[in-house]
Enzyme design. Sequence first.
Site, PDB file in Angstrom:
ATOM      1  N   SER A  84     -15.612 -57.897 -10.079  1.00 14.34           N
ATOM      2  CA  SER A  84     -14.232 -58.099  -9.657  1.00 14.34           C
ATOM      3  C   SER A  84     -13.965 -59.597  -9.453  1.00 14.34           C
ATOM      4  CB  SER A  84     -13.948 -57.273  -8.403  1.00 14.34           C
ATOM      5  OG  SER A  84     -12.576 -57.183  -8.149  1.00 14.34           O
ATOM      6  N   HIS A 138     -11.024 -53.957 -13.277  1.00 17.06           N
ATOM      7  CA  HIS A 138     -10.490 -52.663 -12.818  1.00 17.06           C
ATOM      8  C   HIS A 138      -9.350 -52.199 -13.726  1.00 17.06           C
ATOM      9  CE1 HIS A 138     -13.000 -53.546  -9.446  1.00 17.06           C
ATOM     10  NE2 HIS A 138     -12.217 -54.506  -8.990  1.00 17.06           N
TER      11      HIS A 138
END
Length: 244
Positions: A134, A170
């Site tokens: 991330s 994501h």
Amino acid sequence: MSADEPTILATSGGWRAGRWVQMEFGPLIRYALQLSGVEGRRPRLCHVGTAGGDQLSTNARVSEAGRVAGVEVNHLNLFPMPPTADLDDFVGSHDVVWVNGGSVANLLAVWRVHGLDAVLRRAWRAGVVLGGVSAGSICWHVGGATDSFGPDLRVVTNGLGLLPYGNGVHYDSEAARRPTVHAAVAAGELPRTYCTDDGAGLLYRGTELAEAVAERPEAGAYLVERDAATGSAVEHRLDVRRLA
């Protein structure tokens, strides 16, 4: 021991629920350790939790995961202060640097205050494998879409730029990620951008993408480019190798 060339594994994964501990190293983190080429001793992993505020509880869970995996884990905390005056030596003594998720905007600001951006660049060039999830993926690129400023995504363009691309994370699990990346690429705010579904990762050798890999059977990876003729963003699905 170090990788044969500058190596980055930028992911939207890496962790899995543990049997005896809360979380364990998943195939993506294990792949990062494999990329370092360590043999005959325990690999050394430097965990960087800046994006999450260097939480001691997170450090404890990462240490437990390392113990279960037979990996020596050390934590590079910058709150309330760095662990040493010689960050080059600290980082360079590890085989892998793994950066956890959280606020990429805060991460970049704090790293630059302490000169860690330059330290990581030197470690990368010396063969320390850089990886993360991330925020720990976006940071190595020019930038990407982030919720660092609130629930409405914004685009940061002040990443470390070790990789001359944008990055989307994501991609399959948060509905706003894909349209935000597409809009940024179409507007020229981001350059060509590589994206990962949850559980997928991008392996870069030097500054070139070597392969996309995944620890989940359905996880995909993508390239988003601007079509100069139409000014729109075009998405290409990449081949993905599934990790054991």
